[in-house]
Write a protein that holds these residues in place. Structure first.
Motif, PDB file in Angstrom:
ATOM      1  N   LYS A 259     -11.987  -6.525   4.552  1.00 35.01           N
ATOM      2  CA  LYS A 259     -10.555  -6.421   4.239  1.00 35.01           C
ATOM      3  C   LYS A 259     -10.293  -5.432   3.097  1.00 35.01           C
ATOM      4  CE  LYS A 259      -8.943  -9.290   7.153  1.00 35.01           C
ATOM      5  NZ  LYS A 259      -9.893  -8.712   8.086  1.00 35.01           N
ATOM      6  N   SER A 260     -11.281  -5.262   2.209  1.00 36.23           N
ATOM      7  CA  SER A 260     -11.051  -4.340   1.083  1.00 36.23           C
ATOM      8  C   SER A 260     -12.377  -3.698   0.720  1.00 36.23           C
ATOM      9  CB  SER A 260     -10.493  -5.108  -0.125  1.00 36.23           C
ATOM     10  OG  SER A 260     -11.445  -6.061  -0.569  1.00 36.23           O
ATOM     11  N   ARG A 261     -12.314  -2.479   0.186  1.00 35.76           N
ATOM     12  CA  ARG A 261     -13.561  -1.838  -0.196  1.00 35.76           C
ATOM     13  C   ARG A 261     -13.312  -0.794  -1.272  1.00 35.76           C
ATOM     14  NH1 ARG A 261     -16.457  -1.028   4.679  1.00 35.76           N
ATOM     15  NH2 ARG A 261     -16.189  -3.246   4.610  1.00 35.76           N
ATOM     16  N   ASP A 262     -14.218  -0.747  -2.248  1.00 32.57           N
ATOM     17  CA  ASP A 262     -14.217   0.320  -3.255  1.00 32.57           C
ATOM     18  C   ASP A 262     -15.485   1.126  -3.007  1.00 32.57           C
ATOM     19  OD1 ASP A 262     -14.568   1.937  -5.465  1.00 32.57           O
ATOM     20  OD2 ASP A 262     -13.785   0.457  -6.887  1.00 32.57           O
TER      21      ASP A 262
ATOM     22  N   ILE B 244      -9.902   1.230  -0.218  1.00 36.48           N
ATOM     23  CA  ILE B 244      -8.958   0.801   0.827  1.00 36.48           C
ATOM     24  C   ILE B 244      -8.775  -0.717   0.709  1.00 36.48           C
ATOM     25  CG2 ILE B 244      -8.456   0.672   3.302  1.00 36.48           C
ATOM     26  CD1 ILE B 244     -10.372   2.923   3.818  1.00 36.48           C
ATOM     27  N   ILE B 245      -7.527  -1.166   0.821  1.00 35.53           N
ATOM     28  CA  ILE B 245      -7.241  -2.604   0.890  1.00 35.53           C
ATOM     29  C   ILE B 245      -6.390  -2.805   2.147  1.00 35.53           C
ATOM     30  CG2 ILE B 245      -6.038  -4.530  -0.215  1.00 35.53           C
ATOM     31  CD1 ILE B 245      -6.496  -3.107  -2.919  1.00 35.53           C
TER      32      ILE B 245
ATOM     33  N   PHE C  75       0.259  -5.128  10.364  1.00 33.98           N
ATOM     34  CA  PHE C  75      -1.010  -4.763   9.751  1.00 33.98           C
ATOM     35  C   PHE C  75      -0.741  -3.578   8.827  1.00 33.98           C
ATOM     36  CE2 PHE C  75      -4.953  -2.170   9.869  1.00 33.98           C
ATOM     37  CZ  PHE C  75      -5.791  -3.078   9.250  1.00 33.98           C
ATOM     38  N   GLN C  76      -1.104  -3.720   7.545  1.00 34.02           N
ATOM     39  CA  GLN C  76      -0.831  -2.667   6.569  1.00 34.02           C
ATOM     40  C   GLN C  76      -2.085  -2.384   5.746  1.00 34.02           C
ATOM     41  OE1 GLN C  76       2.774  -2.967   4.323  1.00 34.02           O
ATOM     42  NE2 GLN C  76       3.821  -4.222   5.860  1.00 34.02           N
ATOM     43  N   ALA C  77      -2.071  -1.257   5.064  1.00 34.07           N
ATOM     44  CA  ALA C  77      -3.206  -0.925   4.197  1.00 34.07           C
ATOM     45  C   ALA C  77      -2.727  -0.054   3.053  1.00 34.07           C
ATOM     46  CB  ALA C  77      -4.282  -0.193   4.982  1.00 34.07           C
TER      47      ALA C  77
ATOM     48  N   SER D 261      -9.733  -1.495  12.274  1.00 33.85           N
ATOM     49  CA  SER D 261     -10.535  -2.026  11.173  1.00 33.85           C
ATOM     50  C   SER D 261     -10.490  -1.079   9.983  1.00 33.85           C
ATOM     51  CB  SER D 261     -11.973  -2.210  11.640  1.00 33.85           C
ATOM     52  OG  SER D 261     -12.484  -0.964  12.052  1.00 33.85           O
ATOM     53  N   LEU D 262     -10.936  -1.600   8.865  1.00 31.55           N
ATOM     54  CA  LEU D 262     -10.995  -0.798   7.645  1.00 31.55           C
ATOM     55  C   LEU D 262     -11.823   0.459   7.881  1.00 31.55           C
ATOM     56  CD1 LEU D 262     -11.434  -2.140   4.088  1.00 31.55           C
ATOM     57  CD2 LEU D 262     -12.976  -0.388   4.851  1.00 31.55           C
TER      58      LEU D 262
END
Length: 514
Positions: free
Chosen positions: A232-235, A174-175, A183-185, A157-158
């Motif tokens: 899925k994404s976070r700032d 993170i995205i 699975f990529q980030a 997970s993120l």
């Protein structure tokens, strides 16, 4: 504010002290080393001094600059740091600097400080002023890393990525996404130096034992644009962003990797680690739940030997014994459970409970395999009943004592020739899939026809919908049955079935359909 009141200021309440480059750390576990305390500060800049007050479970660290101290306090306000699995609390001290020259017992602290700065000045300077000459770090290198996770047997997970990469500096954004079925980030640090250190330390490491291998490279992007804060994404610098339209749906190719969504959400109390502090949606496993996972990567050299362990975590906190409930007592046998759970790991012992035959305990070879079996088999239908699989509080399955009435309900399979995962690196590790209506058959003798195999399944009471041999290799075939439940039962019945010519049929779940 007098120093004596520091102790009384606990969680959630930050001291009203002005920023200072000296930070006061509380609730420090007594067994913690100087190096571990220093490692809390290292990602944010140079640590110039340290004072341990072991009797009071406190410590002071002095950073080279006030900016570094401010970044560190801001960061740890949203993500409570853990040392030896215990939360510690950090605030500004009243002291402007630490004067420790004439204090007794200060030798160890100085030695630890020197060791850390030597380790970082090798070919990694932490100051961010690196030039091409010291370690190939080119000026203007990106603070953004691109991550690919290979062998994704467990959901990553993120928040797991955040927890690992935060060891190397402040993670801003993170995205995560799925591309080419991988699975990529993308992950952005505050400073390119942090990205450099993280890449050096983490490229090629496994997040969990034997799987989820990280591939880390620099991205061509120099900054990320995050529109939503969700799983899925976070700032992390903007807690005001919307979450988008509810929970984003998983890409179908990820759905299979995750097993049924939500099965493994936080299987242990307290598994969420620091997640609730930031209001994370707990998706899948968090780092605290996995033994043998990446530990504090900053200092302990023992941790750099390819398999990292969570610091100070006793292996017994996660068990390899599963409790399976809501079984059909008329149809289930220890051998049947051995075959089914053996698809996801090596089963050592099975015990169907004497007084409650719809419950069984299954001891797997290790906790990783227990997790894997739980994530794939919990909620599946077996002999007309939806079974529940959870981690048991037992650490082993006891065998009955001599002469004890057991009716053959407890069996020891530890020496069984049918274990699929005895050989390290065996191909079987790469062919673990959730239960599906299509079965993969292998070890078929050359003279066997498709009609013979279809009849074998049909005569055992299963509906054969489709069958096909592999073109290159007639030792293998796919067979599609009427339902997932039928396929699970057929696997139990026919795995290791003697086909003659010294061949025993091998059956597993397929990821393909016919």
């Amino acid at each position: 504010m007098a120093n004596g009141t520091d102790d009384k200021k606990y969680k959630g309440e930050r001291s009203p002290c002005d920023p200072s480059r000296v930070l006061h750390i509380r609730r420090v576990p007594i067994e913690v080393s100087e190096a571990e305390v220093i490692s809390l500060g290292v990602p944010f800049g140079k640590v110039t001094n340290l004072l341990m007050l072991k009797g009071k479970n406190q410590a002071f660290i002095e950073m080279a600059s006030e900016e570094a101290a401010i970044t560190m306090v801001n960061y740890y306000t949203t993500a409570t740091p853990h040392v030896r699995n215990q939360p510690v609390y950090i605030q500004y001290s009243n002291h402007r600097e630490l004067k420790t020259d004439n204090l007794p017992n200060q030798g160890r602290a100085q030695a630890a400080l020197q060791a850390v700065s030597a380790m970082h000045s090798g070919n990694m300077t932490l100051s961010g002023t690196a030039t091409a000459s010291d370690g190939g770090m080119m000026p203007g290198q990106s603070p953004v890393l691109r991550l690919i996770v290979e062998n994704l047997y467990y959901p990553v997970s993120l928040e797991v990525l955040h927890q690992i990469f935060s060891k190397f500096g402040t993670v801003l954004k993170i995205i995560t996404f799925t591309k080419n079925n991988q699975f990529q980030a993308l992950l952005q640090y505050a400073d390119p130096m942090n990205a450099h250190h993280a890449k050096m330390a983490l490229d090629g490491q496994n997040i969990y034992n034997g799987c989820c291998t990280l591939r880390v490279e620099f991205s061509k992007l120099t900054s990320l644009n995050v529109k939503y804060n969700n799983d899925k994404s976070r700032d992390f610098t903007r807690l005001d962003l919307p979450s988008g339209d509810g929970q984003p749906t998983l890409d179908p190719s990820m759905q299979t990797a995750f097993g049924a969504p939500g099965i493994i959400s936080s299987p242990y109390p307290g598994a969420a680690g620091f997640a609730p502090a930031i209001g994370f949606h707990q998706a899948g496993l968090s780092m605290q739940t996995m033994p043998g996972a990446l530990g504090p990567l900053t200092i302990p050299s023992s941790a750099m030997t390819g398999r990292m362990t969570i610091h100070g975590m006793a292996p017994t906190t996660i068990h390899s014994v599963l409790l399976v409930s809501n079984l059909n007592p008329d149809s289930i046998t220890p051998h049947g459970l051995f075959i089914l759970f053996g698809v996801y790991g090596d089963v050592h012992r099975v015990k169907i409970l004497f007084n409650k035959k719809e419950n069984a305990l299954i001891q797997m070879a290790d906790a990783t395999q227990a997790q894997l079996a739980m994530s794939h088999l919990n909620g599946q239908r077996l002999y007309g009943k939806v079974i529940r699989v959870t981690i048991s509080k037992h650490q082993t399955v006891q065998l009955p004592r001599e002469g004890q009435e057991d009716q053959g309900l407890t069996k020891d399979f530890s020496g069984s020739p049918l274990h699929r995962f005895k050989k390290p690196g065996s191909k079987n590790f790469q062919n673990i899939f959730p239960p599906s209506a299509t079965l993969h058959l292998s070890n078929i003798p050359p003279s066997t026809t498709d009609d013979f195999l279809k009849d074998l399944f049909a005569s055992s009471g299963y509906t054969v919908k489709a069958f096909k041999f592999f073109q290159k290799d007639r030792k293998m075939a796919l067979i599609q049955l009427g339902s997932v439940e039928e396929a699970i039962q057929a696997l139990i019945d026919l795995h290791n079935h003697d086909l003659g010519e010294n061949h025993h049929l091998r059956v597993s779940f397929s990821k393909s359909t016919i």
